[in-house]
Design an enzyme around this catalytic site. Structure first.
Site, short mmCIF file in Angstrom:
data_model
loop_
_atom_site.label_atom_id
_atom_site.label_comp_id
_atom_site.label_asym_id
_atom_site.label_seq_id
_atom_site.Cartn_x
_atom_site.Cartn_y
_atom_site.Cartn_z
CG HIS A 1 -3.46 10.93 40.21
ND1 HIS A 1 -2.52 10.22 41.43
CD2 HIS A 1 -3.91 9.81 39.60
CE1 HIS A 1 -2.64 8.87 41.06
NE2 HIS A 1 -3.74 8.64 40.15
CD GLU A 2 -7.40 10.05 37.73
OE1 GLU A 2 -7.35 9.42 36.49
OE2 GLU A 2 -7.49 9.53 38.87
CG HIS B 1 -3.80 7.58 35.24
ND1 HIS B 1 -2.69 6.69 35.36
CD2 HIS B 1 -4.26 7.92 36.31
CE1 HIS B 1 -2.79 6.40 36.91
NE2 HIS B 1 -3.74 7.23 37.28
CG ASP C 1 -3.56 4.64 39.79
OD1 ASP C 1 -4.33 4.52 39.06
OD2 ASP C 1 -3.10 5.72 40.42
#
Length: 378
Positions: free
Chosen positions: A81-82, A85, A178
């Protein structure tokens, strides 16, 4: 709390916070408890079309195996997930300093957040998008696994459900989660960045209160911790953006003390006190032979007796180990470095020589900007 480096991806250090190492066994126990396995076994059975046998899943040490695998898989999913980003940020030329996994998930530390609303929107959405893709990949994997692989089916199915839940939960408009960053990006389309941040932060604070109430009613320590994180982070980022707006367009040279705000190193502390009263200043640059060699503030002599003030010189008290900036350095960047160094003042090297900039100078500059030239009402 201490972080441990575990690997590097795309040149980005991936770190694990000690809070996660402490929490992982607890999470493994929670996931591997009989109640959790019973609930998710039914959900995974419905998703995969394969009936999971609870006697197999709960036999012997199997619950611990399930809990450990699921917990590790969860935080591997958070790392992905990170990285979503991070990938989006790097597309815009932004440097990602690190990714840290901790008790509440993960944090991708960007050198700076873009103020262009469309860029922040893409970066904020990239993480949940990766979580959705990870969840769908786990769901697809259920149909490739044999029916006899009961433990693997359970863990993969659990990760499918959890990744999709995380994507939805992260899209709550609780800034700076988010969803909150998506909200700020959309607000910034037609509003100044500082105004958009302030509105998003207020909504984030409201969600923090909601999380706290639900956490108390449901006896959930994690929700209470999340509430504290959201409240603190939203307030902090709102203040940071407000400061940046007030200092926008200013260099550290614009903020620094005037060249005449100096005192000789050989002067007595009593002379310094007289100068402070006369000039109404609480700090001075200290010179020796015309060169700036240090900084002295009111806090440096506050505890001295009258006899000590008469006997000691400014050179005995001055601070010399201070940050140093070029005169063209942006004022906000200098203030951030001053905070990072935990210094009260810094040297400013310019074409006219070395000057000093203090926290009081920054405060005065921001007050003037607020009163007569702020780009944003506060």
């Amino acid at each position: 709390m201490r972080n441990f480096h575990i690997t590097t991806v795309w040149g980005i250090p991936i770190r694990v916070n000690v809070s996660l190492l402490i929490f992982l066994p607890v999470l493994a126990w929670i996931i591997g408890s009989g109640a959790q396995i019973s609930v998710y076994a039914g959900i995974v059975s419905a998703l995969s079309g394969v009936t999971l046998d609870l006697t197999v899943l709960t036999a012997g040490q199997t619950p611990w195996l399930i809990g450990t695998a699921a917990a590790v898989g969860l935080f591997a999913s958070v790392a992905l997930h990170e990285l979503g980003h991070a990938w989006a940020a790097m597309r815009y030329g932004l440097r990602v300093e690190s990714i840290t996994l901790w008790i509440l998930g993960g944090l991708a530390s960007l050198e700076s957040m873009p103020k262009e609303w469309n860029r922040e929107l893409v970066i904020a959405l990239a993480g949940p998008a990766v979580s959705i893709l990870t969840g769908l990949a786990c769901y697809a994997a259920l149909f490739a696994l044999p029916a006899g692989a009961q433990v693997t089916l359970f863990v993969v199915g659990w990760l499918a459900v959890t990744n999709l839940f995380l994507a939805v939960f992260n899209m709550l408009p609780a800034f700076p989660m988010d969803g909150g960053r998506v909200l700020r990006a959309l607000l910034a389309r037609k509003r100044p960045y500082a105004t958009a941040t302030r509105i998003a932060a207020r909504i984030g604070t409201g969600f923090a209160v909601l999380f706290a109430v639900v956490g108390v009613l449901s006896f959930s320590p994690l929700l209470l911790l999340l509430a504290l994180f959201v409240y603190g982070a939203a307030s902090s980022e709102s203040r940071t953006v407000a400061l940046a707006a007030l200092l926008e367009g200013l260099t550290v040279d614009d903020v620094a003390s005037p060249l005449d705000a100096t005192i000789e190193a050989s002067a007595s502390v009593e002379d310094l006190v007289d100068r402070m009263f006369a000039d109404r200043r609480t700090e001075f640059a200290v010179t020796r032979g015309g060169d700036v060699v240090g900084v002295v503030t009111v806090g440096d002599f506050r505890e001295l007796s009258k006899a000590e003030r008469e006997a000691d010189t400014v050179a005995d008290l001055m601070e010399t180990d201070l940050p140093r900036f070029a005169s063209e350095t942006a004022a906000f960047d200098a203030l951030v470095q001053l905070d990072t160094a935990r210094a009260t003042a810094a040297f400013v090297d310019g074409p006219e020589g070395t000057r000093v900039v203090s926290r009081e100078d920054f405060s005065s500059a921001m007050e003037m900007q607020r009163l007569v030239g702020s780009p944003e009402p506060f």
